[in-house]
Each structure stands twice: as C-alpha cells, then as structure tokens.
Design a protein around this motif. Structure first.
Motif, mmCIF file in Angstrom:
data_model
loop_
_atom_site.group_PDB
_atom_site.id
_atom_site.type_symbol
_atom_site.label_atom_id
_atom_site.label_comp_id
_atom_site.label_asym_id
_atom_site.label_seq_id
_atom_site.Cartn_x
_atom_site.Cartn_y
_atom_site.Cartn_z
ATOM 1 N N GLU A 70 26.678 89.421 49.904
ATOM 2 C CA GLU A 70 26.746 88.985 51.300
ATOM 3 C C GLU A 70 27.674 87.793 51.507
ATOM 4 N N GLY A 71 27.862 86.979 50.463
ATOM 5 C CA GLY A 71 28.655 85.762 50.628
ATOM 6 C C GLY A 71 30.140 85.937 50.400
ATOM 7 N N VAL A 72 30.527 86.895 49.564
ATOM 8 C CA VAL A 72 31.949 87.149 49.299
ATOM 9 C C VAL A 72 32.444 88.175 50.305
ATOM 10 N N LEU A 73 33.514 87.854 51.002
ATOM 11 C CA LEU A 73 33.989 88.718 52.083
ATOM 12 C C LEU A 73 34.665 89.991 51.579
ATOM 13 N N ARG A 91 20.566 97.918 50.103
ATOM 14 C CA ARG A 91 20.188 97.215 51.333
ATOM 15 C C ARG A 91 21.135 96.049 51.611
ATOM 16 N N ALA A 92 21.461 95.289 50.561
ATOM 17 C CA ALA A 92 22.363 94.143 50.743
ATOM 18 C C ALA A 92 23.745 94.604 51.184
ATOM 19 N N ALA A 93 24.196 95.717 50.636
ATOM 20 C CA ALA A 93 25.506 96.250 51.017
ATOM 21 C C ALA A 93 25.498 96.702 52.475
ATOM 22 N N GLN A 94 24.432 97.390 52.875
ATOM 23 C CA GLN A 94 24.328 97.858 54.260
ATOM 24 C C GLN A 94 24.310 96.688 55.236
ATOM 25 N N GLU A 95 23.546 95.643 54.904
ATOM 26 C CA GLU A 95 23.458 94.479 55.787
ATOM 27 C C GLU A 95 24.795 93.748 55.894
ATOM 28 N N SER A 96 25.638 93.899 54.867
ATOM 29 C CA SER A 96 26.950 93.238 54.872
ATOM 30 C C SER A 96 28.049 94.157 55.388
ATOM 31 N N GLY A 97 27.689 95.387 55.732
ATOM 32 C CA GLY A 97 28.690 96.333 56.211
ATOM 33 C C GLY A 97 29.622 96.817 55.117
ATOM 34 N N LYS A 98 29.118 96.877 53.885
ATOM 35 C CA LYS A 98 29.946 97.296 52.754
ATOM 36 C C LYS A 98 29.502 98.663 52.234
ATOM 37 N N ILE A 99 30.433 99.354 51.573
ATOM 38 C CA ILE A 99 30.156 100.672 51.000
ATOM 39 C C ILE A 99 29.748 100.504 49.540
ATOM 40 N N LEU A 100 28.709 101.223 49.123
ATOM 41 C CA LEU A 100 28.213 101.128 47.753
ATOM 42 C C LEU A 100 28.842 102.215 46.882
ATOM 43 N N SER A 116 39.088 100.381 49.381
ATOM 44 C CA SER A 116 38.202 99.640 50.278
ATOM 45 C C SER A 116 38.539 98.153 50.288
ATOM 46 N N GLY A 117 39.154 97.660 49.205
ATOM 47 C CA GLY A 117 39.507 96.245 49.141
ATOM 48 C C GLY A 117 40.512 95.830 50.187
ATOM 49 N N SER A 118 41.374 96.750 50.593
ATOM 50 C CA SER A 118 42.392 96.432 51.599
ATOM 51 C C SER A 118 42.055 97.043 52.959
ATOM 52 N N SER A 119 40.813 97.499 53.123
ATOM 53 C CA SER A 119 40.383 98.072 54.402
ATOM 54 C C SER A 119 39.360 97.147 55.060
ATOM 55 N N ASP A 120 38.922 97.519 56.247
ATOM 56 C CA ASP A 120 37.917 96.716 56.947
ATOM 57 C C ASP A 120 36.536 96.879 56.316
ATOM 58 N N LYS A 121 36.308 98.000 55.672
ATOM 59 C CA LYS A 121 35.008 98.300 55.066
ATOM 60 C C LYS A 121 35.088 98.001 53.574
ATOM 61 N N LYS A 122 34.636 96.823 53.158
ATOM 62 C CA LYS A 122 34.719 96.417 51.761
ATOM 63 C C LYS A 122 33.701 97.178 50.911
ATOM 64 N N GLY A 123 33.832 97.023 49.585
ATOM 65 C CA GLY A 123 32.990 97.799 48.687
ATOM 66 C C GLY A 123 32.155 96.958 47.741
#
Length: 721
Positions: A534-537, A559-568, A588-595
C-alpha cells in the motif's frame, strides 16, 4: 574490506599517459569509457595485478550491481600475453553483456580483441525442431553425415582414378549434385545434416581419410571474430553451415572464449572441449561471473539421477542386443536392471499415501540387492565397467540402424558408478525423492564443490571470481576452496546513492516454526506486507520462504492489492508459464494499474531476472529462507560440520544459502544508479547479530542502512519516504 577514496570520479585525461603502468601494460588504453565509476579503478588495478603475475592466483570480487564488474575484461585483455581468456557464465542470457563490452572496447579504443562463444545446440541447431532430443539427434546426424562425406570422397577418387595414398579432397561446395540430394531429403527423416555437410571437407593424407572445416565454415567463423555477432545473428549468418561448428572454429582463434559453467566445471566435458578447442589450461585466465551461484551449480553438475522410466528404457535396449558375445553380458545387465526396477517399484509402493519429499537410502544395501547375483566372486566395479562397455556397443548399433544416439543403459551405468563412489565417500549422498505425481527419482548428490573448483584454479594461469552478492566472502572461499587463505578477496561498497533506497528490518516478526502460527506474530508479518503493497506507488514483489507460506498469506496479499488498486500476480509452479506472467507484471509497472508479484525465494522469479526501470519499486523477503530441515538436509549439515567444525559447517551448509537467496531476491529492485526502491527483510533474524541472527553476514551497506522497525512504523516509514 572497505575501499575509501576521496575522489569519486577520475577522467581519462587525468590518467598517466605511459603504456607501462606499475610494471604492467596499462589497461586504461583498453578502457572504453570516459571516466571510472567509484571504486572501479581499484578493482581493475587488482585484476591487472593478478592477471599479470599468474601463479594460479585467485581473486574474488564482491561488488554490488552498478560497480562496473564487466569492465574487468579490459585489464585481462591488456595483460593476457599469450593466455586465452575463458569467461564462464551460468546462463546464455549473459553472453550479450560481454559481447557488448568487447564491442565497445573495439569501437572506442582502437584495439581489436576477438571473442567467440559456445551456445547450446538446442538454441543454435538448424534442425532442432526435428528432434525429440536435439543433442542425441545431432550426434546421430553427424555420424550419418561423416559416412556420406567419406562415401563421396571414395566416389571422387574412383572417378579420378586416384588412390588414397595421393592427396584427394571432397568439398561439398564444388559438388553439382549435392543440392539435389539435399532437396530430396525429408524433414524428420534425413539421412544426413546439410548444414554439417557444408561445414566439412573430406580428404586423404598418406592413405588416411580425414575431415577438416570447409572454406565456407571458416569464412563464417571469421565473421564472429571480426564483427562480434550475437548468437541469434550468427544463426542467421550461417545459411548453409552448422552454427555450432562455426562457433568452435572461431573459438580456437579468439582472444576471449565465453562458455557456460558445464563446459568448464564438468571434468569430462572440460577435458574433451578444451582439447577440441585447443585450449591449454596452463595458458588460460578464467573469469567466473555470478560466482555466488558457482558452488551449487558445480554440485549439480557432478550429481546424477535415474528414474524408473530410464531403467525401463535401458531394459528394452539390453533385450535388443545382438551378437553372442554381447548377449552374455546383456543377460547379466538384464538381471541388474531388473533388480533396480524391482527396488524402485517397492520403494514407490512403500511411499504411497505419503507426501512428496525426499529421504536418504543406503548405498550398501542398494548395491547388495542389485548385484546379488555375483556370489562370493562378486566384483561391483567390474560389473559397472561391463555395463559401460555394453552401453558403448549399443550406441554403435543404434547409429548403424539410424536410431537416436541416446543410450539409457549409459545413464544407469554412470549412476551406478556414482553410487559406488558414495559407498566410500561421504561427499556423495544417495537420495530418493517422490514428486507430486508419484514420480520416483534416485539421485547421487555431490555435496562438496571444493575439489572441482580448487582443482581447476590450481591448473589455470589465474582465476577471477566476480559477483554482486558474494557475502560473506570468507565463507564462500571456504565453501569453494576448502580452506581460507587461498583466495584474495576484494569487497566494493555499494555505489548507488543511499537516498535512492530505504532498507527496513523487522524488529519482532519472524517465520520461525515456534512463532509461525502465533496470532500476534502473524499480524506483524501482515503489517509489514501491507506497508509495502500500500505504501509503494509502483510494482512490488513479495518473496516467501516456500509455496505453502505463500498460500498462507495469499488472501491477505490479495486484499491489500485490491485496496491499493493493484493487480496480483503469482509465481506459477510450471516454469513454462513464467515468461507470460513476467511480461504482464513488467507492463503493469508503466501502466496506471500497478502490480504485486507473489514469489518464492530461490524460485523461478527471484534470481537471474533484471527488473529494470519501473518494473520493480519495492521488495520484501518474508521469513528467513532456510531449506526444510529434512533428514537429507541433516546429512548435508553433518558432512560440513565434520569438515569445518560445528558452527562454520552449519553456516556453510544451512545458513549461507538462505542469506544468498534473500540478498538475490532484494537485488532485483536496484539495477541502475538512478532507480529508487524499498527493501524489507521481514524476519527478526535479519535484524539481529549473534545467536540465530544473521545481520553480520549481510552486505555492509545493508547493515549500515537498515532501520529496525515494527509493522506499524514500517507503514509510516514507507509512506513517508
């Protein structure tokens, strides 16, 4: 050892202009850059000194990513004299790094070093798609093709009415009929290899028939030396010739030859290959890259395994043996193979219902069961020798009948030879293992790489070991050479700016078995994991000690990934799925949806992969990745404790591999000086020294920069960084 310098950059213009610097040929004339990186000059000076003096000296360089380690090739080239430089790599992917460096030397310095390499036939063979086993298929095609060349030579002599005592040559390039014969061949049903055919000439010399490289193969080999072609470029360049033969021709004349670990550290392969390439070990400077992997790789190279499938195939081979003399030996071989099969079937049946795993088996009892028919006059060594001889006869029969050159009896015979060693040498460990799908394997594992590594170092002119994670270096020296004081060690500080990274160590969280299911401890682990996700963008990786632990914390990570808007993304158990998952994670690193990548320390996605740029901005190692404390691991520990004492032995056998796995996993984050990232060692054993703690064994920069924190503070530190 720390290197302290007050000036972090020295330009080429400030260097001494003389060609003979401190008694050596000045490598600065071969250095292709305008300036040195911090501490790089000191490193290259030491390499130059060792290369010049020779005397079988060994220099181990522990230098983090970004230190410019690949540039050690410059002082080696400048001071090689009449020696050939052999670069030993763990993976083919590293070849491009050295080819690029030597290309740069050629372009920027005016020098013209030559470099060649050998890449596996599965990547270079033009007919690889036609074989189930490219190595066996290639060997068979070579035999067929040499028969064709000899027949064509005989035909040429008859047509010209000449004897073998005269000088005769058959060159496929001058044969007007050969193109038609090649066109008539059907893929998968060939009687010769067209590429190998065009790589050779057959000739007679004083009555003897010989083979030599063709003019076209020689011309193609010159392209490697003159243009420095990458493997894929070489394969395309060889439109008519065999890329592997062309590589070998170029290697004989090159200043630098790039090989893989197997080529150098498999005794039988090295002897044959060095003889083929005309490499004299005494006149060789050996450069070993990724040296932190060397010990485990050498152990693997010098181990052996068989499965029930291999034994059954060997039985089938023996049943087809012809010739009265061979059949006598074949009957004895059939009895031995039948007993091995019975032993393995009984072992598998006893394992039914148990989990996958591994265990030791008694080599003496195994031999007594397998060679039981020998009676009082039993001679196991002679029986194994007879099996190996029969295997060679079977190979000849297969080649004559156009079958695959792979001989399963040879594999079983070599296993029995290793088992014979294990009966009197505790550095070889017999292990039986069962996979998830009830696939039984018998193995003889080599435990100690030091006799092989030290033996080679004692033979070559000089050895340079380089790694970004050779820490603690003194422990690796003991592991690789069997004693301290044999190796000169140079440790380079991390040159990447401290402000580019945040290094955290867990204060209380641990995966020790006694705390693993403790609710408060589990909560601490979860807090550290959440803090990173959650802390690393950007993209982050969570490395667990095992697949079972990854499963245990999977729901929390999701759950943490979902709350941060990231793909697992999760490391697959099938290695074939890795490239696709990595590709999507990188994107995903260069997209809006991080991983968020879940992987295992020491697994398929924690080593040997470069996560450049935005691909990875943070990583956490959850737990201390010790191997399972199985009966097999206990035997490995005991071997090293007998050899080096209780504490040192246990460290090398059990603790050092875990430290290396953790450092390798976190090393994926920073691959260049301008990258930023968060590194978390989520187990209190990393944060403590002494006792069960391992902080003192981490790289010095990690020890110096580590902030010890609980899960709550970890979140604050990551979010505020």
């Amino acid at each position: 050892m720390s290197l302290l310098i007050t000036q972090v950059q020295v330009t080429i213009e400030e260097m001494p202009p003389n060609d003979n610097y401190n008694g050596y040929r000045d490598y600065r004339d071969w250095f292709p850059y305008q300036s040195f990186r911090p501490h790089q000059e000191e490193m290259l000076d030491r390499v130059q000194e060792v290369a010049c003096s020779g005397e079988h000296r060994v220099l181990a360089i522990d230098a983090p990513t970004g230190s410019g380690k690949t540039s050690v090739i410059a002082p080696l080239l400048a001071n090689r004299g009449g020696n050939k430089i052999v670069v030993a790599l763990r993976t083919v992917s590293q070849i491009g790094v050295y080819l690029g460096e030597i290309k740069k030397i050629k372009r920027e310095t005016g020098h013209s070093p030559s470099v060649a390499y050998l890449v596996g036939k599965h990547k270079m063979c033009k007919l690889s798609g036609e074989f189930d086993n490219v190595y066996a298929g290639c060997d068979l095609m070579k035999v067929f093709t040499m028969d064709v060349l000899e027949a064509k030579l005989n035909e040429t002599m008859r047509r010209n009415n000449r004897s073998a005592q005269e000088y005769n040559v058959y060159d496929p390039e001058t044969d007007p009929e050969i193109a038609t014969e090649i066109a008539d061949e059907s893929p998968g049903y060939r009687t010769f290899c067209p590429y190998y055919l065009h790589s050779k000439e057959a000739y007679t010399n004083e009555g003897a028939k010989n083979f030599r490289p063709s003019k076209q193969a020689i011309n193609d080999s010159k392209a490697i030396l003159q243009e420095i072609l990458y493997p894929e470029e070489l394969r395309k360049r060889c439109t008519r010739t065999c890329p592997y033969e062309v590589m070998a021709i170029s290697a004989k004349k090159a200043d630098v030859v790039i090989l893989n670990y197997n080529h150098v550290f498999d005794d039988a392969m090295r002897d044959a290959l060095f003889d083929w390439l005309e490499i004299n070990p005494e006149n060789t400077i050996l450069l070993v890259d990724e040296a932190h992997n060397l010990g485990d790789t050498v152990r693997s190279i010098n181990s052996d395994t068989i499965t029930l499938h291999v034994v059954e195939k060997a039985i089938s081979e023996v049943n087809q043996v012809t010739g009265e003399k061979n059949r006598i030996v074949a009957r004895s071989a059939g009895n031995i193979l039948s007993r091995i099969s019975t032993y393995m079937e009984k072992t598998r049946n006893r394992w039914q219902g148990r989990k996958q795993g591994e265990d030791w088996f008694d080599p003496g009892m195994f031999a007594d069961f397998v060679f039981a028919g020998g009676g009082l006059a039993r001679d196991d060594s002679q029986s194994i020798a007879d099996l190996l001889k029969l295997a060679q006869n079977i190979k000849k029969q297969k080649q004559k009948s156009s079958e695959s050159a792979e001989v399963f009896l040879e594999r079983v015979s070599e296993f029995l030879f290793m088992l014979h060693l294990a009966r009197r040498d505790s550095s070889y460990l017999p292990v039986k293992s069962m996979s998830d799908d009830q696939w039984l394997t018998l193995a003889i594992r080599s435990l100690d790489p030091s006799p092989v590594i030290a033996g080679i170092a004692d033979t070559v002119h000089a050895t340079i070991l380089i790694s970004g994670t050779l820490s603690p270096a003194a422990a690796y020296e003991l592991y690789y050479f069997g004693k301290n004081g044999r190796v000169e060690i140079l440790s380079i500080p991390n040159q990447f700016p401290k402000e580019k990274r945040l290094v955290l160590g867990a204060k209380n969280a641990t995966t020790q078995s006694s705390y693993r299911n403790n609710p408060s401890n589990q909560r601490e682990l979860e807090l550290h994991i959440s803090a990173l996700i959650e802390g690393v963008l950007g993209n982050v990786a969570i490395y667990f000690t095992s697949y079972s632990m990854m499963d245990q914390y999977f729901d929390h990570c999701r759950r943490a990934a979902q709350e941060s808007g990231k793909i697992l993304y999760t490391e697959p158990k099938d290695a074939r799925d890795v490239p696709d998952i990595l590709k999507r994670f990188f994107e995903s690193g260069s997209s809006d949806k991080k991983g968020v990548l879940l992987a295992v320390c020491g697994g398929k996605m924690s080593e040997g992969i470069d996560y450049y740029g935005e691909a990875l901005k943070g990583a956490i190692v959850v737990g201390f990745p010790l191997a399972a404390f199985s009966e097999v691991q206990k035997l490995v520990n005991s071997y090293y404790q007998r050899k080096y004492g209780r504490d040192q032995g246990l460290f090398i056998a059990y603790t050092l591999p875990a430290v290396n796995k953790a450092i390798q996993a976190l090393g994926r984050v920073h691959r260049s000086a301008d990258e930023t990232g968060v590194l978390v060692l989520c187990d209190s054993r990393f944060s403590r020294g002494g006792g069960l703690g391992v902080r003192q064994y981490l790289p010095q920069w990690m020890q110096d920069e580590m902030i010890i924190c609980d899960g709550t503070w970890s979140r604050e530190l990551v979010q505020g960084w």
